[in-house]
Design an enzyme around this catalytic site. Structure first.
Site, PDB file in Angstrom:
ATOM      1  N   THR A 225      -5.049   2.585  -0.282  1.00 35.98           N
ATOM      2  CA  THR A 225      -4.901   1.936  -1.589  1.00 35.98           C
ATOM      3  C   THR A 225      -5.321   0.476  -1.515  1.00 35.98           C
ATOM      4  OG1 THR A 225      -3.130   3.441  -2.229  1.00 35.98           O
ATOM      5  CG2 THR A 225      -3.267   1.373  -3.430  1.00 35.98           C
ATOM      6  N   ASP A 226      -4.969  -0.216  -0.440  1.00 35.91           N
ATOM      7  CA  ASP A 226      -5.440  -1.584  -0.237  1.00 35.91           C
ATOM      8  C   ASP A 226      -6.957  -1.631  -0.182  1.00 35.91           C
ATOM      9  OD1 ASP A 226      -3.091  -3.049  -0.231  1.00 35.91           O
ATOM     10  OD2 ASP A 226      -2.774  -2.875   1.920  1.00 35.91           O
ATOM     11  N   LEU A 227      -7.544  -0.725   0.587  1.00 32.41           N
ATOM     12  CA  LEU A 227      -8.998  -0.721   0.749  1.00 32.41           C
ATOM     13  C   LEU A 227      -9.701  -0.400  -0.563  1.00 32.41           C
ATOM     14  CD1 LEU A 227      -9.228   1.125   4.191  1.00 32.41           C
ATOM     15  CD2 LEU A 227      -9.313  -1.332   3.754  1.00 32.41           C
TER      16      LEU A 227
ATOM     17  N   GLY B 102      -9.584  -3.416  -2.763  1.00 33.66           N
ATOM     18  CA  GLY B 102     -10.571  -4.391  -2.323  1.00 33.66           C
ATOM     19  C   GLY B 102     -11.967  -4.038  -2.791  1.00 33.66           C
TER      20      GLY B 102
ATOM     21  N   ASP C 287       0.814  -1.215   0.000  1.00 34.95           N
ATOM     22  CA  ASP C 287       0.000   0.000   0.000  1.00 34.95           C
ATOM     23  C   ASP C 287       0.848   1.266   0.000  1.00 34.95           C
ATOM     24  OD1 ASP C 287      -2.799   1.391   0.838  1.00 34.95           O
ATOM     25  OD2 ASP C 287      -1.145   2.231   2.014  1.00 34.95           O
TER      26      ASP C 287
END
Length: 443
Positions: free
Chosen positions: A213-215, A218, A185
């Protein structure tokens, strides 16, 4: 057909029978508990080969919507985030002296069943092939080519189940010169423009407070899976979804990206202020801060009125938003000077009902004490096998005719291995013990 005597009996006892029937119905209605509405994805089964955040966040959302999610974990420790702490949840058993479940793992792994599988073993790979036949969706976040080398890539898996939706989450995508680089991220935040625009104007670049960025990735993967399931309804075929942190972050630059692509305007760090709207930022008060936004000229007039600055409204330097953007520094200084004369509580009361957005800067404790958060029932208490009663943020979306819910607490490592193998795959006790002896599972 009823006999004559039966008809005469019914006619003479009609009132009594009606009263008894009514009483029975009333009793049934009184004791009736309506079934809990199922989630919109009930009946969809997901094979989850992801770890850490982007993938587990995606599969948790699918689980919240009612999907049956089977989380595949390494027998030696499981998902990396199981060890990410402190903080760890307290163990309800005082004799359980190992560290509790990590708060990080707990936050994105509810509504899942955990099985342990050594994917490098022959038995483990065969077990995953058998699971693929029973699943609608597979989500993975390995480097491109890694699962192909184990016979678990899309090309091989699609032969086993042509209807499977196979979603891959990577740092940079399946193709291109950076495809084989791992994705993190904070690295993508730096590389894809987000860190460049985050922070104070004269300060250093900073990361966002959560792994955004990860979220975001997802969320993109989650919606892509839902669309693929809808398309499968008409084509009867699954497909491969290629989703990356880099592309998700670049796509999320939104107006910042458009400003550059359309207007050739390079972005810069602006703290909490907005490049195209003034005032629209955090401003200091006597004792803390307040966030104020005026999205149009009418709202700006209302702000000036509430702040007892009527002369500012009529100043041609601040008449329109374009004027205010041009004279940003001097206008903000005027507003700051006035706001710093009173504390935040004064301004929150003063600005209420004025017709423009504003808010205090809440910490996390204040966020969870927010009356609207409480009213919407966002915080859930659930029972966990090791931790006892724990609190977590529940699903943020509500449906009128179905229900998102927390049906399962975040699982202990491998807690459902035997259940899945025996009940879903029909493996015998002997076969399960053989897999355990070979090290393919840790049931």
């Amino acid at each position: 057909m009823l006999s004559l005597s039966s008809r005469l009996f019914l006619r003479s006892h009609k009132k009594l029978l009606y009263q008894r029937s009514l009483s029975t119905c009333q009793t049934l209605l009184r004791d009736y508990t309506p079934p809990v509405p199922s989630g919109p994805l009930e009946g969809i089964r997901v094979l989850d080969l992801t770890r850490v955040l982007a993938g587990p966040y995606c599969t948790m959302m699918l689980g919240d919507l009612g999907a049956d999610v089977i989380k595949v974990e390494n027998p030696k420790g499981g998902d990396d985030t199981r060890a990410w702490g402190p903080p760890f949840a307290d163990n309800k058993d005082p004799e359980d002296t190992k560290h509790g479940e990590s708060a990080y793992f707990l936050c994105v792994n509810r509504n899942k069943k955990s099985i342990t599988v050594d994917m490098k073993s022959l038995g483990g790979r065969q077990m995953l092939h058998d699971l693929v036949r029973e699943c609608d969706v597979l989500v993975e976040n390995y480097l491109p080519g890694k699962l192909d080398s184990m016979g678990l890539g899309y090309k091989e898996i699609s032969k086993i189940n042509p209807k499977l939706i196979y979603a891959s989450i990577t740092g940079y995508g399946q193709t291109g010169p950076y495809a084989n680089r791992p994705g993190y991220d904070v690295i993508i935040e730096a590389e894809a423009g987000l860190m460049h625009i985050t922070g104070e104007p004269e300060g250093t670049p900073v990361k966002v407070g959560v792994a955004i960025t990860d979220l975001t990735t997802g969320l993109y993967t989650h919606s892509a899976i839902l669309a693929a399931l809808i398309q499968r309804g008409s084509t009867g075929r699954g497909q491969h979804i290629d989703c990356s942190l880099l592309e998700s972050q670049v796509a999320s630059l939104a107006n910042i990206a458009s400003n550059y692509l359309i207007g050739g305007q390079e972005a810069k760090r602006m703290g909490t202020s907005h490049p195209s709207i003034v005032p629209y930022q955090v401003l200091p008060t006597k004792d803390s801060f307040v966030m104020i936004g005026t999205g149009n000229d009418g709202q700006f007039v209302k702000l000036c009125t509430r702040m007892d600055l009527p002369h500012i409204c009529n100043n041609p330097r601040y008449k329109t938003n374009a004027d205010r953007v041009k004279h940003r520094k001097e206008l903000i200084r005027i507003l700051e000077d006035r706001l710093e004369e009173e504390d935040t509580s004064f301004w929150l009361e003063k600005l209420t009902g004025a017709g423009f957005p504003f808010a205090p800067i809440n910490n996390i404790e204040q966020t969870f004490s927010h009356p609207q958060v409480i009213a919407r029932g966002l915080i859930h208490e659930i029972e966990h096998e090791r931790a006892g009663t724990i609190k977590m943020v529940g699903p943020p979306v509500k449906y009128s005719d179905s229900q998102t819910s927390i049906r399962l607490p975040p699982p202990l490592l491998g807690a459902h291995t035997k259940e899945v193998l025996s009940e879903l795959l029909g493996y015998s006790e002997e076969k399960i013990n053989k897999l355990k002896k070979e090290g393919a599972i840790n049931a």
